[in-house]
Design an enzyme around this catalytic site. Structure first.
Site, PDB file in Angstrom:
ATOM      1  N   TYR A 174       0.836  -1.203   0.000  1.00  0.00           N
ATOM      2  CA  TYR A 174       0.000   0.000   0.000  1.00  0.00           C
ATOM      3  C   TYR A 174       0.877   1.262   0.000  1.00  0.00           C
ATOM      4  O   TYR A 174       0.647   2.193  -0.781  1.00  0.00           O
ATOM      5  CB  TYR A 174      -0.957   0.011   1.208  1.00  0.00           C
ATOM      6  CG  TYR A 174      -1.816   1.247   1.218  1.00  0.00           C
ATOM      7  CD1 TYR A 174      -2.875   1.385   0.327  1.00  0.00           C
ATOM      8  CD2 TYR A 174      -1.531   2.313   2.073  1.00  0.00           C
ATOM      9  CE1 TYR A 174      -3.637   2.539   0.289  1.00  0.00           C
ATOM     10  CE2 TYR A 174      -2.280   3.473   2.041  1.00  0.00           C
ATOM     11  CZ  TYR A 174      -3.335   3.582   1.154  1.00  0.00           C
ATOM     12  OH  TYR A 174      -4.072   4.742   1.110  1.00  0.00           O
ATOM     13  N   ARG A 221       2.455   8.717  13.013  1.00  0.00           N
ATOM     14  CA  ARG A 221       2.118   9.978  13.703  1.00  0.00           C
ATOM     15  C   ARG A 221       0.607  10.213  13.743  1.00  0.00           C
ATOM     16  O   ARG A 221       0.067  10.723  14.716  1.00  0.00           O
ATOM     17  CB  ARG A 221       2.808  11.139  12.978  1.00  0.00           C
ATOM     18  CG  ARG A 221       2.568  12.503  13.607  1.00  0.00           C
ATOM     19  CD  ARG A 221       2.858  13.614  12.621  1.00  0.00           C
ATOM     20  NE  ARG A 221       2.015  13.498  11.439  1.00  0.00           N
ATOM     21  CZ  ARG A 221       2.241  14.118  10.284  1.00  0.00           C
ATOM     22  NH1 ARG A 221       3.309  14.891  10.142  1.00  0.00           N
ATOM     23  NH2 ARG A 221       1.421  13.970   9.256  1.00  0.00           N
TER      24      ARG A 221
END
Ligand code: MG
Length: 387
Positions: A174, A221
């Site tokens: 991906y 994050r």
């Protein structure tokens, strides 16, 4: 990002001021005449500023022969990504659009209304005819590269519309589609424009790592932000080892299992760091170097910030604005970038907690980065041999 935190860091404040005063000179030209006098390009650069402040600055400072090309490359892929991210589209409509998106770049007058999950993305797609006009005047060699990457990325995104990211292999695939291909395409654009050597075109593995390093950093994050939007990009194969439910980390952020999972993900991202330095070493054009290096140093600084940091599970952790400014000013040469990597490796090293499952792995990775940096620095300081 908060400016307030930087007031306690005088050195960083100085960098902020310097960047503000000298930023245009350091980061290069703004609104050249060829842009001002071209309605389509004007729209493209204005949109670029709106959809990505950080990339807009590095794209604008590229050599003129390639900055419009990269601006268009970025906007086209951003358009594609806006389709991917729109959760109101039906699966059928989305899949078809993703697979066919590359053909739209040749359909004069084409645009798409009410698609995109933010106003600036909706504006981009609603005025996509302007992007098409600007794309169609690019040299054919650039159109071909952009088209190829757009086609591959759209097909890859379509493959993932209905399937989740289960294994680490899925995760790497991906990330290859949505980011690795950007690195590969940029290498080809740089080589085609001759601002870099043709050799760069053959470095697909390294170029892929450049994209993966940035993408994986964002994915780690953005745990909280993505969770709030019901999106999971962390591979199940990883998080399932630490908890049967992905959202449980946000409920128990300080549990050893939560931190171990986070550190596992950071370790995985960090494993691309030396490839990125290998890639940056190949670049010869100062502006291309800065363009590639700035996002990379931001990424390693972000990984140093999020490593073992339970706040990732409950809020949006970002590096301080002053630190970002300092890093931008220092990203001008491979020596400086290697020094930043070394420093960030040391920061991570200082945050390793004894007894957590993945701490030993972090020690190994950080040591590897550090050794790489020491070798690179000793090589670059060797006196030049007399020919
Ligand atoms: Mg997306």
């Amino acid at each position: 990002m908060s400016i307030k935190k930087s007031i306690l860091k005088p050195e960083e404040m100085a960098a902020l001021v310097k960047l503000k005063l000298g930023g245009k000179k350091i980061m290069g030209q703004h609104k050249n005449d060829h842009i001002k006098n071209n309605e389509n390009l004007l729209f493209c650069y204005d949109t670029l500023d709106k959809v990505s402040r950080s990339f807009a600055a590095v794209i604008r400072q590229l050599p003129e022969e390639i900055s419009d090309v990269v601006c268009l490359f970025y906007l086209i892929l951003r358009g594609l990504d806006s389709v991917e991210d729109d959760m109101d589209l039906s699966i059928e409509a989305k899949t078809l659009l993703l697979r066919e998106f590359y053909t739209k770049n040749f359909e004069q007058g084409w645009s798409l209304s009410n698609v995109g999950d933010k106003q600036e993305y909706r504006d981009l797609l609603a005025n996509y005819d302007k992007v098409i006009e600007a794309f169609l005047v690019l040299d054919e060699k650039y159109q071909k590269i952009i088209t190829k990457i757009c086609q591959k990325m759209g097909a890859g995104m379509a493959d993932f519309v209905e399937s989740k990211i289960s294994t680490i292999e899925d995760y790497n695939l991906y990330c290859h589609y949505v980011a690795g291909l950007v690195g590969i395409g940029l290498s080809e654009l740089f080589a085609a424009s001759e601002i870099e050597s043709m050799e760069l075109e053959t470095k697909d593995v390294l170029a892929n790592s450049m994209g993966l390093f940035l993408q994986k950093t964002n994915i780690v994050r953005d745990y909280k932000e993505d969770l709030d939007e019901n999106r999971i990009f962390w591979p199940e194969e990883v998080w399932n080892r630490y908890s049967p439910a992905f959202e449980s980390f946000s409920l128990n952020p300080e549990k050893p299992e939560s931190l171990s999972c986070l550190n596992h993900m950071v370790n995985d991202a960090l494993s691309h760091a030396t490839d990125c330095l290998d890639y940056l070493k190949l670049l010869t054009n100062d502006r291309a170097f800065r363009f590639c290096a700035i996002p990379q140093v931001m990424a390693i600084a972000t990984l140093a910030e999020v490593y073992n940091n339970h706040k990732v599970f409950t809020e949006n952790v970002k590096i301080r604005k002053g630190l970002a400014a300092k890093l931008i000013l220092r990203s001008g040469s491979i020596e400086e970038v290697v020094k930043i990597y070394k420093k960030m490796a040391a920061t991570i090293s200082g945050k390793i907690t004894n007894g957590l499952i993945n701490s030993q792995r972090t020690i190994e990775i950080v040591e590897n980065i550090n050794n790489y940096c020491d070798l690179a620095l000793s090589e670059s300081y060797k006196p030049h041999e007399i020919a």
